[in-house]
Design an enzyme around this catalytic site. Structure first.
Site, PDB file in Angstrom:
ATOM      1  N   ARG A 166       0.843  -1.220   0.000  1.00 14.35           N
ATOM      2  CA  ARG A 166       0.000   0.000   0.000  1.00 14.35           C
ATOM      3  C   ARG A 166       0.873   1.263   0.000  1.00 14.35           C
ATOM      4  NH1 ARG A 166      -2.855  -3.832  -0.599  1.00 14.35           N
ATOM      5  NH2 ARG A 166      -4.909  -4.186   0.304  1.00 14.35           N
ATOM      6  N   SER A 237     -10.937  -2.185   3.739  1.00 13.80           N
ATOM      7  CA  SER A 237     -10.049  -2.394   4.899  1.00 13.80           C
ATOM      8  C   SER A 237      -9.664  -1.034   5.463  1.00 13.80           C
ATOM      9  CB  SER A 237      -8.758  -3.085   4.479  1.00 13.80           C
ATOM     10  OG  SER A 237      -9.023  -4.325   3.891  1.00 13.80           O
ATOM     11  N   GLU A 334      -5.073   2.399   6.757  1.00 16.79           N
ATOM     12  CA  GLU A 334      -4.868   2.334   5.309  1.00 16.79           C
ATOM     13  C   GLU A 334      -5.645   3.490   4.661  1.00 16.79           C
ATOM     14  OE1 GLU A 334      -5.447  -1.472   3.065  1.00 16.79           O
ATOM     15  OE2 GLU A 334      -6.785  -0.220   1.884  1.00 16.79           O
TER      16      GLU A 334
HETATM   17  N1  EPU Z   1     -10.424 -13.059   9.732  1.00 16.56           N
HETATM   18  C1  EPU Z   1     -10.909 -13.160  11.031  1.00 16.56           C
HETATM   19  N2  EPU Z   1     -11.934 -12.347  11.418  1.00 16.56           N
HETATM   20  C2  EPU Z   1     -12.511 -11.458  10.566  1.00 16.56           C
HETATM   21  C3  EPU Z   1     -12.055 -11.376   9.229  1.00 16.56           C
HETATM   22  C4  EPU Z   1     -10.993 -12.186   8.830  1.00 16.56           C
HETATM   23  O1  EPU Z   1     -10.419 -13.941  11.816  1.00 16.56           O
HETATM   24  O2  EPU Z   1     -13.416 -10.700  11.008  1.00 16.56           O
HETATM   25  C5  EPU Z   1      -9.278 -13.878   9.316  1.00 16.56           C
HETATM   26  C6  EPU Z   1      -9.715 -14.913   8.343  1.00 16.56           C
HETATM   27  O3  EPU Z   1      -9.348 -16.164   8.856  1.00 16.56           O
HETATM   28  C7  EPU Z   1      -8.956 -14.619   7.068  1.00 16.56           C
HETATM   29  C8  EPU Z   1      -7.862 -13.647   7.471  1.00 16.56           C
HETATM   30  O4  EPU Z   1      -8.302 -13.055   8.715  1.00 16.56           O
HETATM   31  O5  EPU Z   1      -8.412 -15.761   6.501  1.00 16.56           O
HETATM   32  C9  EPU Z   1      -7.615 -12.573   6.437  1.00 16.56           C
HETATM   33  O6  EPU Z   1      -8.843 -11.977   6.069  1.00 16.56           O
HETATM   34  P1  EPU Z   1      -9.179 -11.620   4.547  1.00 16.56           P
HETATM   35  O7  EPU Z   1      -8.889 -12.747   3.665  1.00 16.56           O
HETATM   36  O8  EPU Z   1     -10.558 -11.048   4.523  1.00 16.56           O
HETATM   37  O9  EPU Z   1      -8.116 -10.526   4.153  1.00 16.56           O
HETATM   38  P2  EPU Z   1      -7.597  -9.231   4.920  1.00 16.56           P
HETATM   39  O10 EPU Z   1      -6.200  -9.453   5.373  1.00 16.56           O
HETATM   40  O11 EPU Z   1      -8.567  -8.844   5.960  1.00 16.56           O
HETATM   41  C10 EPU Z   1      -6.594  -8.129   2.786  1.00 16.56           C
HETATM   42  C11 EPU Z   1      -6.604  -6.784   2.105  1.00 16.56           C
HETATM   43  C12 EPU Z   1      -7.898  -6.594   1.332  1.00 16.56           C
HETATM   44  C13 EPU Z   1      -8.056  -7.748   0.343  1.00 16.56           C
HETATM   45  C14 EPU Z   1      -8.031  -9.085   1.118  1.00 16.56           C
HETATM   46  C15 EPU Z   1      -8.096 -10.270   0.194  1.00 16.56           C
HETATM   47  C16 EPU Z   1      -5.307  -5.287   3.513  1.00 16.56           C
HETATM   48  C17 EPU Z   1      -5.335  -4.201   4.516  1.00 16.56           C
HETATM   49  N3  EPU Z   1      -6.488  -5.733   3.111  1.00 16.56           N
HETATM   50  O12 EPU Z   1      -7.617  -8.119   3.762  1.00 16.56           O
HETATM   51  O13 EPU Z   1      -7.786  -5.416   0.597  1.00 16.56           O
HETATM   52  O14 EPU Z   1      -9.263  -7.643  -0.355  1.00 16.56           O
HETATM   53  O15 EPU Z   1      -6.800  -9.166   1.859  1.00 16.56           O
HETATM   54  O16 EPU Z   1      -6.867 -10.458  -0.430  1.00 16.56           O
HETATM   55  O17 EPU Z   1      -4.239  -5.700   3.098  1.00 16.56           O
HETATM   56  C18 EPU Z   1      -8.441  -3.163   1.027  1.00 16.56           C
HETATM   57  O18 EPU Z   1      -7.278  -2.941   1.299  1.00 16.56           O
HETATM   58  O19 EPU Z   1      -9.359  -2.297   1.126  1.00 16.56           O
HETATM   59  C19 EPU Z   1      -8.796  -4.479   0.601  1.00 16.56           C
HETATM   60  C20 EPU Z   1      -9.995  -4.742   0.228  1.00 16.56           C
END
Ligand code: EPU
Length: 340
Positions: A166, A237, A334
């Site tokens: 980012r 996010s 972010e």
């Molecule tokens: N999880 C939880 N609780 C929750 C949500 C998620 O325990 O409430 C755990 C899940 O087990 C999951 C892990 O956390 O496997 C990661 O969650 P997720 O796959 O939803 O991805 P993220 O790390 O929350 C990042 C990016 C997103 C992108 C997703 C998918 C950042 C800050 N965010 O989110 O990007 O869509 O991965 O690749 O890096 C954005 O930046 O706005 C964005 C949409």
């Protein structure tokens, strides 16, 4: 055509979080000539400039913005073939997902994992957006930016963009305004489907060798299921996933069994902020008035209707404080606050 500069324009409807006051001055930029006039106007009045794209990662304060907001609406999608490599070249004001959809429709691989991410091409580059194991910089070839210091267009190579998680040169050097960007695409790409949610989707749907269109369909389905409905304001996010050293991670793993994290090539570890906020903070569904945490994803803050930017920031601060207190991990936003 001369640039139309309007006054006292409400900004909340131009952002996905739908909060904030007005721009003292506001103009829609559709060409390089518009950009030059806008910058010249701001200079002549000694006004700060804020460059707005799709408004999907921005919080506008209640008092609005005292300078000139330039909304980048430079359009155009072109394809260029150079030997074996092809590029899609898009204006900074093109909607990111429309460009992704167009490349997939033409059978071109490269940015399909970034389907359905809100925002514009300009925002995607500045922010180096990423999802499902791919970042915008993986496919980016070059950027054309307007340099407010020289008032000229500058072609910037991928290496010069200094991309990180980012991060990019455009976040650090506010004199550069992205005007166009080129992404490498190809007819015979390979699927990147190692990300857990994507793997699970294909396993559940019994698709062994997904075609390009299957990947887009999968990502659209996964994202649609995870993102709040358009009834709620949101900026996706809200925090970055914090990156810690291997030693720090070893300490966290002992203290927080089951912690979700991803080892990186440089031996650092990226922690799942969503996991920390959910499992340690218990924040899913938490609210401070109309500022809330999305009930299905703890990393996503939502506006239930009447929240202000200050309400959202106060909730974010509460979340940061509790995570710091319980884990010693510092969360960093972010989402960017519109400020002078
Ligand atoms: N999880 C939880 N609780 C929750 C949500 C998620 O325990 O409430 C755990 C899940 O087990 C999951 C892990 O956390 O496997 C990661 O969650 P997720 O796959 O939803 O991805 P993220 O790390 O929350 C990042 C990016 C997103 C992108 C997703 C998918 C950042 C800050 N965010 O989110 O990007 O869509 O991965 O690749 O890096 C954005 O930046 O706005 C964005 C949409």
């Amino acid at each position: 055509m001369t640039l139309r500069i309007k006054e006292h324009i409400p900004l909340a409807p131009m952002t996905t979080m739908r909060v904030g006051g007005s721009a003292r001055f506001f103009a829609r930029v559709k060409s390089l000539a518009d950009l030059r006039s806008g910058v010249a106007f701001a200079r002549s009045q000694n006004l700060p400039i804020f460059v707005l794209g799709g408004g999907s990662n921005i919080l506008v304060p209640s008092k609005g913005f005292p300078g000139l907001v330039l909304k980048i609406e430079c359009k155009g999608i072109f394809y260029e073939e150079e030997g074996s490599s092809s590029h899609v070249i898009a204006g900074a004001g093109e909607v990111w997902d429309e460009v992704v959809r167009d490349t997939v429709k033409r059978g071109l691989w490269g940015i399909e994992n970034l389907s359905l991410i809100p925002g514009t091409i300009g925002g995607a580059v500045v922010q180096n957006l990423g999802a499902y194991g791919v970042e915008a910089c993986d496919a980016l070839a070059w950027v054309e930016a307007f340099d407010m210091q020289t008032m000229k267009i500058k072609k910037i190579s991928r290496d010069e963009c200094a991309f990180g998680y980012r991060e990019s040169i455009f976040k650090k050097n506010s004199n550069l305004i992205v005007v166009r960007a080129a992404f490498s695409i190809c007819h015979d790409g390979t699927p990147h489907i190692e990300y857990q949610d994507v793997k699970t989707f294909f396993a559940e749907n019994k698709i062994e060798e997904p075609a390009l269109v299957d990947i887009r369909k999968a990502i659209v389905a996964i994202r649609t299921a995870k993102m709040p409905s358009s009834r709620l304001g949101t900026a996706g996010s809200f925090f970055k996933n914090p990156v810690v050293s291997a030693d720090e991670f070893a300490r966290l793993e002992r203290a927080l069994p089951g912690i979700k994290a991803y080892k990186q090539e440089d031996n650092t570890v990226k922690l799942s902020a969503a996991w920390l906020l959910d499992k340690v903070g218990g924040f899913r569904g938490h609210r401070q008035g109309d500022a809330g945490v999305y009930e299905h994803q703890a990393l996503i803050l939502v506006n239930h209707g009447g929240a202000t930017a200050e309400n959202i920031l106060s909730l974010a601060q509460e979340m940061k404080n509790i995570i710091k207190e319980k884990t010693n991990v510092t969360l960093e936003e972010e989402v960017v606050m519109m400020r002078v």
